[in-house]
Scaffold this active site. Sequence first.
Site, mmCIF file in Angstrom:
data_model
loop_
_atom_site.group_PDB
_atom_site.id
_atom_site.type_symbol
_atom_site.label_atom_id
_atom_site.label_comp_id
_atom_site.label_asym_id
_atom_site.label_seq_id
_atom_site.Cartn_x
_atom_site.Cartn_y
_atom_site.Cartn_z
ATOM 1 N N HIS A 1 37.073 49.626 44.536
ATOM 2 C CA HIS A 1 37.442 49.378 43.132
ATOM 3 C C HIS A 1 36.888 50.494 42.240
ATOM 4 C CE1 HIS A 1 37.312 45.058 44.634
ATOM 5 N NE2 HIS A 1 38.505 45.107 44.071
ATOM 6 N N LYS B 1 45.448 49.932 49.803
ATOM 7 C CA LYS B 1 45.139 48.996 50.895
ATOM 8 C C LYS B 1 46.109 47.810 50.872
ATOM 9 C CE LYS B 1 42.711 45.616 51.381
ATOM 10 N NZ LYS B 1 42.131 44.442 51.118
ATOM 11 N N GLY C 1 37.559 41.049 40.739
ATOM 12 C CA GLY C 1 36.098 41.097 40.766
ATOM 13 C C GLY C 1 35.538 41.294 42.163
ATOM 14 N N ASN C 2 34.236 40.983 42.315
ATOM 15 C CA ASN C 2 33.497 41.257 43.545
ATOM 16 C C ASN C 2 33.700 42.737 43.916
ATOM 17 O OD1 ASN C 2 33.348 40.556 46.991
ATOM 18 N ND2 ASN C 2 31.694 40.268 45.566
ATOM 19 N N LEU C 3 33.384 43.574 42.966
ATOM 20 C CA LEU C 3 33.762 44.983 43.046
ATOM 21 C C LEU C 3 32.976 45.738 44.114
ATOM 22 C CD1 LEU C 3 34.008 45.721 39.209
ATOM 23 C CD2 LEU C 3 35.770 44.881 40.778
ATOM 24 N N HIS C 4 33.694 46.543 44.885
ATOM 25 C CA HIS C 4 33.067 47.417 45.883
ATOM 26 C C HIS C 4 33.484 48.850 45.589
ATOM 27 C CE1 HIS C 4 37.033 47.396 47.663
ATOM 28 N NE2 HIS C 4 36.987 46.083 47.836
ATOM 29 N N GLN D 1 51.736 44.878 48.152
ATOM 30 C CA GLN D 1 51.540 44.525 46.737
ATOM 31 C C GLN D 1 51.943 45.704 45.837
ATOM 32 O OE1 GLN D 1 48.069 42.322 44.896
ATOM 33 N NE2 GLN D 1 47.325 44.394 44.557
ATOM 34 N N SER E 1 37.084 45.694 51.522
ATOM 35 C CA SER E 1 37.792 44.554 50.938
ATOM 36 C C SER E 1 36.762 43.507 50.529
ATOM 37 C CB SER E 1 38.736 43.956 51.996
ATOM 38 O OG SER E 1 39.101 42.646 51.637
HETATM 39 O O1 PAF Z 1 44.729 43.207 44.184
HETATM 40 C C1 PAF Z 1 44.182 42.334 43.470
HETATM 41 O O2 PAF Z 1 42.962 42.294 43.321
HETATM 42 C C2 PAF Z 1 45.048 41.301 42.774
HETATM 43 O O3 PAF Z 1 46.133 40.938 43.558
HETATM 44 C C3 PAF Z 1 45.510 41.730 41.368
HETATM 45 C C4 PAF Z 1 46.399 42.958 41.429
HETATM 46 C C5 PAF Z 1 44.305 42.007 40.494
HETATM 47 C C6 PAF Z 1 46.332 40.601 40.721
HETATM 48 O O4 PAF Z 1 45.576 39.436 40.605
#
Ligand code: PAF
Length: 299
Positions: free
Chosen positions: A37, A151, A31-34, A155, A187
């Site tokens: 996203h 980014k 969430g907290n979409l920018h 991950q 971010s």
């Molecule tokens: O990158 C993120 O926002 C988080 O690590 C994810 C992939 C949604 C997992 O909670």
Amino acid sequence: MNIYHTVSGLRAEIRARRQGGETIGFVPTMGNLHEGHLQLVRLAKEQCDVVVVSIFVNPLQFGLNEDWEKYPRTFQDDAKKLEAEGCDFLFHPDENEIYPNGMADQTRVVVPTMTDILCGASRPGHFEGVTTVVSKLLHIVQPDTAIFGIKDYQQLAVIRRMVEDLCIPVDIVGAAIARDVDGLALSSRNGYLGEDERPKVKVLYETLCWCRSQIEAGERDFTALEIQAAETLEKSGFRTDYVSIRNSKTLEPAAHDDSQLTILGAMFTKGARLIDNISMTLGESQAAAVLEEQTEVKK
Ligand code: PAF
């Protein structure tokens, strides 16, 4: 856009669309979409018939002293943005829905070795939380394609490895980093930056760019570059976590003849820890020059 809070509700709806022959694209978020996203959502729309976005601030991936409690939760705003982008299904489960047996007893997914380095070194347990929740989300949604931002480079590499090792039938797509005008990677944690810090934090991206230009110019003493880069961040008033030049796929320290390199950096501001990275492919002529140099040394 339909909003679901339960696994069963979302699954029933997705099943119907899949049985109708449609492909499913998935964008997991906290969430907290920018804009970053929203670019992932656009990419999912380009590639698939149905787009599912999840919003779940996953407690399992936050360390004890980290920002789980203060992590910005802006669900109403996020839902509006997703609706405007044409997202089909928004999945917004609570903690009990994702961890019905409690977090302590949750089955975990661990990708060894590549999670102990870089961000994993300063955030123990973080990637185990990420891989556990992402594998659950992939099983819930069963998408054809799942999209993650580059980014969070480590991950993405860890998730790719998990998907490969566990034979999860999904295409993992990495989407380019969205940046502010001065180069700062977008971010959700940029909101933690003080006004005095904001003009200065572009030094992280600038320093990674400097490393890239040095490598392009033929520099192969990666350790010296990393040390100099860390000093630049410190001189600008930030504590360096790491600046590191790595093999793009394995994340092992880059070898001189690697052709795919990623330069990763992380630094602490007063209220945040910022990360960024740049990937580069060494051209054939540069790789050939390195090989020649090695042959010379062997002679
Ligand atoms: O990158 C993120 O926002 C988080 O690590 C994810 C992939 C949604 C997992 O909670």
